[in-house]
Design an enzyme around this catalytic site. Sequence first.
Site, PDB file in Angstrom:
ATOM      1  N   SER A 154       0.825  -9.020   1.666  1.00  0.00           N
ATOM      2  CA  SER A 154      -0.630  -9.068   1.820  1.00  0.00           C
ATOM      3  C   SER A 154      -0.952  -8.826   3.279  1.00  0.00           C
ATOM      4  CB  SER A 154      -1.150 -10.452   1.406  1.00  0.00           C
ATOM      5  OG  SER A 154      -2.445 -10.667   1.943  1.00  0.00           O
TER       6      SER A 154
ATOM      7  N   HIS B  58       0.837  -1.214   0.000  1.00  0.00           N
ATOM      8  CA  HIS B  58       0.000   0.000   0.000  1.00  0.00           C
ATOM      9  C   HIS B  58       0.868   1.259   0.000  1.00  0.00           C
ATOM     10  CE1 HIS B  58      -2.650  -2.890   2.347  1.00  0.00           C
ATOM     11  NE2 HIS B  58      -3.458  -2.521   1.375  1.00  0.00           N
TER      12      HIS B  58
END
Length: 287
Positions: free
Chosen positions: A187, A39
């Site tokens: 993840s 991110h």
Amino acid sequence: MAMKVCNTIRQTREFLRAIHEGGKILGLVPTMGALHEGHLSLIRRCRAECDLAAVSIFVNPTQFGPSEDLDSYPRTLDADSEHCRRLGVDLIFAPTDKEMYPSANLTWINLDKLTEHLCGAARPLHFRGVCTVLAKLFNIIRPDIAYFGQKDAQQLAVLRRMVADLNVPVEIRTCPTIREPDGLALSSRNQYLTADQRRQATCLHRALSWAREMIAAGQTDSAPLIQTMQEIIAASPDVRIDYISIVDNDLLQPLSRVDRPALIALAVFFGNVRLIDNIDITPHTLK
Ligand code: PAF
């Protein structure tokens, strides 16, 4: 500019009014929080390319199936906000479920074709939830550019098509998958792996890289490629393969031969933790 955190749609629209009127380029990184380096790479790029950087943090209930991990999905708003502040984000939009879905939703965005295979097969309502929440986020924030990771390749293909089909005035930009040094794709769900499962999970990238090498060497029949990838992955104990597929890059339909731009994608359970990964294959650039 100090970072603004908005929990309501009204506050967000008020904050953004002057920005929209001033013609500034607004970038959005939509997330479900639990921010990791993947991110952060999207946020850095958004920050570098746009006048204003917004991040949405919302664990969207409508994209989880009844037996999936909605309740246990990590929620780490304080740490996420700190990451955003450090990276110079201007706005965090972090609504509650009630704010986003004040009553049971009756309007949904469904895509044909692109959602038939891969994750869409085992998670039939997942992309309906993803597309609907993103349409809502795009309407609330009205970004010029939105950033997504290649790791969610099907999500990306679906969104690109939704934006094109519905003339949504947003440009979708893709950022590469960020990996651990041993190849495991980052993840939010990796934190649930036991130490053993974490070691085993490197088989996903190993299997994908092996297939890429085979295709570069001229092996283009999908069936034996998939068979060997299954063997590489099934050699780890405690794994259950959801799917390993080779599909075309456009409508994500299964290919019997890799003779055009393709995606090799997989989803595998380690215990209860479902991980996805993929690799882009463009046959003529492999040689
Ligand atoms: O990729 C995700 O984290 C989610 O699917 C998204 C795009 C934020 C929509 O809820």
